[in-house]
Design a protein around this motif. Structure first.
Motif, PDB file in Angstrom:
ATOM      1  N   LEU A 168       0.834  -1.214   0.000  1.00  0.00           N
ATOM      2  CA  LEU A 168       0.000   0.000   0.000  1.00  0.00           C
ATOM      3  C   LEU A 168       0.867   1.262   0.000  1.00  0.00           C
ATOM      4  CD1 LEU A 168      -3.000  -0.613   2.443  1.00  0.00           C
ATOM      5  CD2 LEU A 168      -3.084  -0.213  -0.022  1.00  0.00           C
ATOM      6  N   GLU A 169       1.911   1.272   0.839  1.00  0.00           N
ATOM      7  CA  GLU A 169       2.815   2.432   0.879  1.00  0.00           C
ATOM      8  C   GLU A 169       3.463   2.646  -0.493  1.00  0.00           C
ATOM      9  OE1 GLU A 169       5.738   2.147   4.040  1.00  0.00           O
ATOM     10  OE2 GLU A 169       4.135   1.793   5.515  1.00  0.00           O
ATOM     11  N   ASN A 170       3.909   1.545  -1.117  1.00  0.00           N
ATOM     12  CA  ASN A 170       4.537   1.632  -2.438  1.00  0.00           C
ATOM     13  C   ASN A 170       3.570   2.169  -3.491  1.00  0.00           C
ATOM     14  OD1 ASN A 170       6.830   0.594  -1.287  1.00  0.00           O
ATOM     15  ND2 ASN A 170       6.604  -1.455  -2.153  1.00  0.00           N
ATOM     16  N   ILE A 171       2.319   1.731  -3.419  1.00  0.00           N
ATOM     17  CA  ILE A 171       1.303   2.183  -4.379  1.00  0.00           C
ATOM     18  C   ILE A 171       1.087   3.687  -4.234  1.00  0.00           C
ATOM     19  CG2 ILE A 171      -1.153   2.045  -5.015  1.00  0.00           C
ATOM     20  CD1 ILE A 171      -0.984  -0.932  -3.936  1.00  0.00           C
ATOM     21  N   LEU A 172       0.915   4.136  -2.994  1.00  0.00           N
ATOM     22  CA  LEU A 172       0.669   5.563  -2.747  1.00  0.00           C
ATOM     23  C   LEU A 172       1.854   6.406  -3.187  1.00  0.00           C
ATOM     24  CD1 LEU A 172      -1.168   5.306   0.674  1.00  0.00           C
ATOM     25  CD2 LEU A 172      -2.148   6.139  -1.475  1.00  0.00           C
TER      26      LEU A 172
END
Length: 187
Positions: A168-172
């Motif tokens: 999720l952090e990578n996507i954001l």
């Protein structure tokens, strides 16, 4: 912006509960068991609490799918082991349980520009005529993410909840970088 909440929707685990099993006999003992070897080589057992499906094979291997956590899958496996033990089957006491796959969903809270992401990010596929989501094959963690224009995501291939939050952090971060590159290209 709040950090998106990750919701685990399916955990698939595998284990081995015996050296071998006579599935015809197992089918007679377990409630909600279906064994049709012409259709499928394993026995399918559906539990209502926890709500899971177990695939049991002659080799003693078991796959459990539909659990919402590893703990829920362990409860289901232990339930089956107890029923088989009580019926006189030679089964292991504490088999090693391995997570094969976890599927999670989240809402990013933003509406990403899927066309721009598809143009600027390697490892993405986006064909809206065929499927409304962008497919992103992430390398670290090694997962596949479906990103929808609404900001909803589905992450599959997870081995842990921590990997889900990392994804999720990578996507954001990736969406933010695409937005910055998009803004820079206007000047």
């Amino acid at each position: 912006m709040d950090k998106p909440e990750l919701k685990i929707v399916n955990v698939v685990i595998s284990t081995k509960i015996a050296d071998s099993l006579d599935l015809e006999e197992v089918a007679l003992v377990l409630e909600n068991a279906e064994y049709e070897p012409e259709q499928f080589p394993g026995l399918v057992c559906r539990l209502s609490v926890p709500k899971v499906a177990l695939l049991i094979f002659r080799s003693g291997k078991v796959n459990c799918t539909g659990a919402k956590s590893k703990e829920e899958a362990e409860i289901a496996i232990n339930k089956i082991i107890k029923e088989l033990k009580d019926a006189g089957f030679d089964v292991y006491d504490n088999p090693e349980i391995r997570i094969q796959n976890m599927v999670a969903t989240a809402d990013l809270g933003i509406e990403p520009n899927l066309d721009e992401i598809a143009l600027m990010v390697d490892g993405t596929e986006y064909e809206p005529e065929q499927f409304p989501g962008l497919v992103y094959r992430m390398e670290d963690p090694k997962v596949v993410v479906l990103i929808f224009g609404s900001g909803k995501v589905v992450i599959t291939g997870l081995k842990s909840v921590e990997d889900g939050y990392r994804a999720l952090e990578n996507i954001l971060k990736m969406i933010k970088e695409v937005k910055e590159m998009e803004n820079d290209s206007y000047y």
